[in-house]
Design an enzyme around this catalytic site. Structure first.
Site, PDB file in Angstrom:
ATOM      1  N   ASP A   1       3.870  -5.999  -4.957  1.00 53.06           N
ATOM      2  CA  ASP A   1       3.859  -6.400  -3.542  1.00 53.06           C
ATOM      3  C   ASP A   1       2.464  -6.623  -2.956  1.00 53.06           C
ATOM      4  OD1 ASP A   1       2.916  -3.838  -2.660  1.00 53.06           O
ATOM      5  OD2 ASP A   1       4.142  -4.044  -0.854  1.00 53.06           O
ATOM      6  N   GLU A   2       1.451  -6.625  -3.790  1.00 51.43           N
ATOM      7  CA  GLU A   2       0.079  -6.732  -3.276  1.00 51.43           C
ATOM      8  C   GLU A   2      -0.766  -7.658  -4.128  1.00 51.43           C
ATOM      9  OE1 GLU A   2      -2.637  -3.229  -2.573  1.00 51.43           O
ATOM     10  OE2 GLU A   2      -0.745  -2.261  -3.064  1.00 51.43           O
TER      11      GLU A   2
ATOM     12  N   ASP B   1      -0.106  -7.795   1.548  1.00 52.71           N
ATOM     13  CA  ASP B   1       0.724  -6.634   1.191  1.00 52.71           C
ATOM     14  C   ASP B   1       2.068  -6.771   1.906  1.00 52.71           C
ATOM     15  OD1 ASP B   1      -0.025  -3.151   0.801  1.00 52.71           O
ATOM     16  OD2 ASP B   1       1.936  -4.035   1.145  1.00 52.71           O
TER      17      ASP B   1
HETATM   18  N1  DCP Z   1       6.386   2.345  -4.274  1.00 53.01           N
HETATM   19  C1  DCP Z   1       6.931   3.312  -5.088  1.00 53.01           C
HETATM   20  N2  DCP Z   1       6.475   4.608  -5.035  1.00 53.01           N
HETATM   21  C2  DCP Z   1       5.475   4.939  -4.196  1.00 53.01           C
HETATM   22  C3  DCP Z   1       4.880   3.961  -3.369  1.00 53.01           C
HETATM   23  C4  DCP Z   1       5.373   2.664  -3.436  1.00 53.01           C
HETATM   24  O1  DCP Z   1       7.836   3.017  -5.854  1.00 53.01           O
HETATM   25  N3  DCP Z   1       5.033   6.187  -4.150  1.00 53.01           N
HETATM   26  C5  DCP Z   1       6.937   0.974  -4.338  1.00 53.01           C
HETATM   27  C6  DCP Z   1       7.943   0.768  -3.245  1.00 53.01           C
HETATM   28  C7  DCP Z   1       7.262  -0.093  -2.240  1.00 53.01           C
HETATM   29  C8  DCP Z   1       6.258  -0.868  -3.076  1.00 53.01           C
HETATM   30  O2  DCP Z   1       5.936   0.002  -4.165  1.00 53.01           O
HETATM   31  O3  DCP Z   1       8.174  -0.923  -1.538  1.00 53.01           O
HETATM   32  C9  DCP Z   1       5.014  -1.245  -2.326  1.00 53.01           C
HETATM   33  O4  DCP Z   1       4.272  -0.113  -1.943  1.00 53.01           O
HETATM   34  P1  DCP Z   1       3.536  -0.022  -0.546  1.00 53.01           P
HETATM   35  O5  DCP Z   1       2.707   1.194  -0.577  1.00 53.01           O
HETATM   36  O6  DCP Z   1       2.908  -1.333  -0.203  1.00 53.01           O
HETATM   37  O7  DCP Z   1       4.738   0.300   0.456  1.00 53.01           O
HETATM   38  P2  DCP Z   1       5.711  -0.655   1.221  1.00 53.01           P
HETATM   39  O8  DCP Z   1       5.497  -2.097   0.904  1.00 53.01           O
HETATM   40  O9  DCP Z   1       7.101  -0.173   0.961  1.00 53.01           O
HETATM   41  O10 DCP Z   1       5.376  -0.349   2.720  1.00 53.01           O
HETATM   42  P3  DCP Z   1       4.171  -0.885   3.629  1.00 53.01           P
HETATM   43  O11 DCP Z   1       4.831  -1.711   4.695  1.00 53.01           O
HETATM   44  O12 DCP Z   1       3.524   0.331   4.167  1.00 53.01           O
HETATM   45  O13 DCP Z   1       3.290  -1.702   2.729  1.00 53.01           O
HETATM   46 MG    MG Z   2       3.604  -2.973   0.959  1.00 52.79          MG
END
Ligand code: DCP
Ligand code: MG
Length: 379
Positions: free
Chosen positions: A120-121, A24
Site C-alpha cells: 500500500d505504499e 500511502d
Molecule cells: N498491516 C498489517 N499489520 C500491521 C500494519 C499494517 O498487516 N501491523 C497491513 C494492513 C494495512 C496495510 O498493511 O491495511 C497498510 O499498512 P498501513 O500502516 O499503511 O495502514 P493502513 O493503510 O491500514 O492505514 P493508514 O490509513 O493509517 O495508512
Molecule cells: Mg496505509
C-alpha cells in the site's frame, strides 16, 4: 486539499531539488473490504484476526473502528473489548495485490522511478515526469484522483524533496490528504518532529532516546554525528543528516531479480531465537541444495520474516563474492535476523533467498554496492 506550506518546488531558483512523492493507501485492507462488500460500509470492521482464533491480531481497522481505539497489531480480544460490535473480516491478499499492481500502473503514467515499500505504499521520483507536468503537487493530485476514479479507494500523498520528508508528510493529513513540505521549511519541520516519528525509530529506540532526554528533532540536532553513531549505531549517520534536511537516498525502482530460495510457514509461531535459528539452518540447507542443483551462486542473501500479525519484512546483505556456501548462507541469515527487533515477536514464516547471480563471472545486477548492508529502516 490543504497544503501545509504553500511554496512551490518549481519556484525555487536552484533546480537541483528532487521531487519526491510518497503515496500511502488509507486504511488499506479495510477500505478494500468496504469497497467490495457494501454491507461493511460505515461499519467498524477489522481485517485480520478472528475473535476466537488462536493469537488473532488486527492487521488493520476501518476508520469507524479506529474511533473506538482499534489499531493495527492489536490482539483481536482487546479490539473486541474496545468495540464490541466490531466485525472481523478475513484478509484477501490476492485482491490487495491486484489493487497494488493497478496503483503501480497509475504511477507509471507519470514516472518509471517507483519504489514500492509494501502493497500500500510507494515512493515516486517525479523530478522529470513523463507527461512534462512539472509540478509534483499536481501529479500527486492527479494520482489521488485516478485511484479514486478507477479503483474507488483513497490514498494520502506526501510531496517533498526527499524520501524521508515525503513519507512523514503523507501521514500528516490522513485520510485522503495531500501534504507538501517545501525545502525552506524542512529543517524547522524536522526540529519540531517527535523522535518516534523518525523513520526507523521503533518503540525501543524511541524509549532509549527519551531516557536520554531526546524528544524532538531539535534535541537530536544537539548531538554530534559521532555521538549519534555511538548510541544508535549505523542509523546515527542517517539521523544526523535528516534532522538537517539531508536525505540523499534515491528512489530505487523495483528490479525483477532472479532469485533462488525457500521459505516455510510454521504450524505454530516462533518466539525464541533458538527456534528461529534452527529453522533458518534447515531452510538454508534447502536453499544450498537448490543452488547446487542449478549450479548457481548468488551475491545477495535475503531473509524474509512474516509476523503473526501478517506484517512481512525483508532484510538483505550483499557479499563481495557470489556464494553457495552453506555456512555463509546460514550465518548471514542469522545475522540478518538479529538486525531486526526480536523483542516480543511471534514469527509465522521465515524464508531465505539468494539473488544477484553471477553469470559467466559477471555480476547480473550492476548497481549493487559490494558489501553494502541495507540499513535496518530500509525495508
Ligand atoms: N498491516 C498489517 N499489520 C500491521 C500494519 C499494517 O498487516 N501491523 C497491513 C494492513 C494495512 C496495510 O498493511 O491495511 C497498510 O499498512 P498501513 O500502516 O499503511 O495502514 P493502513 O493503510 O491500514 O492505514 P493508514 O490509513 O493509517 O495508512
Ligand atoms: Mg496505509
Amino acid at each position: 486539499m490543504k497544503l501545509l506550506f504553500n511554496n512551490s518546488l518549481t519556484r525555487e531558483t536552484n533546480t537541483t531539488y528532487r521531487k519526491i512523492i510518497h503515496i500511502d493507501m488509507d486504511a488499506f485492507y479495510a477500505s478494500v473490504e468496504q469497497r467490495d462488500h457494501p454491507e461493511y460500509r460505515g461499519k467498524a470492521i477489522a481485517v485480520g484476526g478472528s475473535p476466537e482464533g488462536r493469537g488473532g491480531v488486527v492487521a488493520t481497522a476501518s476508520y469507524e473502528a479506529r474511533k473506538f481505539g482499534v489499531r493495527s497489531a492489536m490482539p483481536s480480544k482487546t479490539a473486541l473489548r474496545l468495540c464490541p460490535h466490531l466485525v472481523f473480516v478475513y484478509p484477501r491478499f490476492d485482491v490487495y495485490k491486484e489493487v497494488s499492481q493497478k496503483n503501480r500502473e497509475i504511477f507509471r503514467r507519470y514516472t518509471d522511478l517507483i519504489e514500492p515499500l509494501s502493497l500500500d505504499e510507494a515512493y515516486l521520483d517525479v523530478t522529470e515526469d513523463k507527461l512534462g507536468i512539472g509540478s509534483a503537487i499536481e501529479i500527486a493530485k492527479q494520482i489521488k484522483q485516478a485511484i479514486k476514479g478507477e479503483l474507488n479507494l483513497t490514498a494520502s500523498a506526501g510531496v517533498s524533496v526527499s524520501k524521508f520528508v515525503a513519507k512523514i508528510a503523507s501521514d500528516l493529513q490522513k485520510p485522503d490528504g495531500l501534504t507538501f513540505i517545501g525545502p525552506s521549511h524542512i529543517e524547522e519541520f524536522m526540529e519540531h518532529l517527535p523522535v518516534e516519528k523518525f523513520y526507523g525509530v521503533g518503540k525501543v529506540t524511541a524509549e532509549k532516546m527519551k531516557a536520554m532526554g531526546l524528544h524532538t528533532g531539535a534535541d537530536l540536532k544537539r548531538l554530534t554525528e559521532d555521538e549519534l553513531v555511538k548510541h544508535f549505531g549505523k542509523a546515527g549517520h542517517f539521523y544526523y543528516g535528516v534532522v538537517r534536511g539531508i536525505d540523499e537516498r534515491q528512489v530505487q525502482p523495483h528490479r525483477e531479480t532472479k532469485s533462488a530460495g525457500a521459505e516455510d510457514t510454521f504450524p505454530y509461531d516462533l518466539t525464541t531465537v533458538e527456534e528461529m535459528d534452527r529453522e533458518l539452518e534447515r531452510i538454508a540447507g534447502l536453499v544450498h541444495k537448490r543452488l547446487q542443483k542449478h549450479n548457481l551462486k548468488g551475491r545477495t542473501i535475503t531473509v524474509k520474516i512474516k509476523y503473526s500479525d501478517f506484517r512481512v519484512i525483508t532484510r538483505n546483505h550483499s557479499l563481495v563474492h557470489a556464494t553457495d556456501d552453506l555456512r555463509i548462507i546460514t550465518n548471514t541469515a542469522k545475522e540478518l535476523l538479529r538486525s531486526t527487533d526480536l523483542a516480543d515477536v511471534q514469527i509465522r514464516l521465515l524464508g531465505i533467498s539468494l539473488s544477484n547471480f553471477h553469470e559467466h563471472g559477471v555480476a547480473a545486477e550492476r548497481k549493487n554496492i559490494p558489501g553494502q548492508l541495507r540499513l535496518p529502516f530500509q525495508q
